[in-house]
Design a protein around this motif. Structure first.
Motif, PDB file in Angstrom:
ATOM      1  N   GLU A  82      28.099 -31.146 -22.384  1.00 19.11           N
ATOM      2  CA  GLU A  82      27.082 -31.627 -23.021  1.00 19.11           C
ATOM      3  C   GLU A  82      27.960 -31.251 -24.654  1.00 19.11           C
ATOM      4  O   GLU A  82      28.140 -30.094 -24.938  1.00 19.11           O
ATOM      5  N   PRO A  88      30.729 -39.855 -32.102  1.00 18.29           N
ATOM      6  CA  PRO A  88      31.069 -39.840 -30.588  1.00 18.29           C
ATOM      7  C   PRO A  88      33.043 -40.254 -31.569  1.00 18.29           C
ATOM      8  O   PRO A  88      33.055 -40.838 -32.318  1.00 18.29           O
ATOM      9  N   CYS A  93      31.675 -38.920 -25.958  1.00 14.92           N
ATOM     10  CA  CYS A  93      31.130 -40.324 -25.626  1.00 14.92           C
ATOM     11  C   CYS A  93      29.879 -39.657 -24.457  1.00 14.92           C
ATOM     12  O   CYS A  93      30.149 -38.964 -24.051  1.00 14.92           O
ATOM     13  N   THR A  94      28.967 -40.949 -23.966  1.00 13.97           N
ATOM     14  CA  THR A  94      28.499 -41.304 -22.291  1.00 13.97           C
ATOM     15  C   THR A  94      29.266 -40.963 -21.461  1.00 13.97           C
ATOM     16  O   THR A  94      29.959 -41.574 -21.302  1.00 13.97           O
ATOM     17  N   LYS A 105      25.413 -37.590 -23.645  1.00 14.45           N
ATOM     18  CA  LYS A 105      26.749 -37.275 -24.226  1.00 14.45           C
ATOM     19  C   LYS A 105      27.531 -35.997 -24.199  1.00 14.45           C
ATOM     20  O   LYS A 105      27.094 -34.793 -24.359  1.00 14.45           O
TER      21      LYS A 105
END
Length: 161
Positions: A82, A88, A93-94, A105
């Motif tokens: 995490e 980002p 990123c997610t 993220k």
């Protein structure tokens, strides 16, 4: 003295806790500065082939000492480191975190670990990069997607090993 792949991998393999550039510098009594380690990591691209080249001699030696009735296994892990407060990018990123049941993220990676008895060595790792833009049919929002599936990454890691 400068940071090399051998020095860095030996440090990672021998460490029992958290690792860092500062920790390696401290271990080397300042012979390698943390800035040298950071610059080397920034300029180097370590892929599964290089990880395997480091692990292969150790694994082959262990295989010769292993009894016939002992066995070894390959462990696959899909992990997310995490990074909630990092900007980002294709790497940060997610990603869906199945253990939390939600998107987080961070940095997603698939790793392959060889284990035989007390010996456990990483033999391959692939970072999941989301570089493809796709439109979500439900929300009509643009989302990032990886060029390859995790299954394809795993098959590529197995081919290397």
């Amino acid at each position: 003295m400068s940071c090399t792949l051998d020095l860095y991998t030996d440090y990672l393999i021998s460490s029992t806790g958290q690792t860092s550039a500062t920790g390696l510098s401290r271990l080397m009594d300042g012979a390698v500065s943390h800035d040298q380690v950071t610059r080397w990591l920034s300029s180097s691209y370590l892929d599964s082939e290089q990880v395997w080249k480091q692990a292969k001699p150790v694994i082959r030696a262990a295989e010769q000492q292993r009894a016939d009735d002992d066995f070894a296994v390959l462990l696959v892990d899909d992990s997310i480191l995490e990074k909630a407060h990092t900007d980002p990018s294709a790497l940060i990123c997610t990603h869906w975190d199945h253990s939390k049941g939600r998107f987080v993220k961070g940095l997603n990676f698939v790793s392959l670990l060889y284990q035989a008895g007390e010996l456990a060595l990483p033999i391959a790792v692939e970072l999941i990069e989301k570089t493809e833009a796709v439109v979500d049919p439900k929300t009509q929002k643009i989302k990032a997607k990886s060029k390859y599936t995790k299954n394809e990454y795993l098959r590529a890691m197995l081919r290397v090993a």
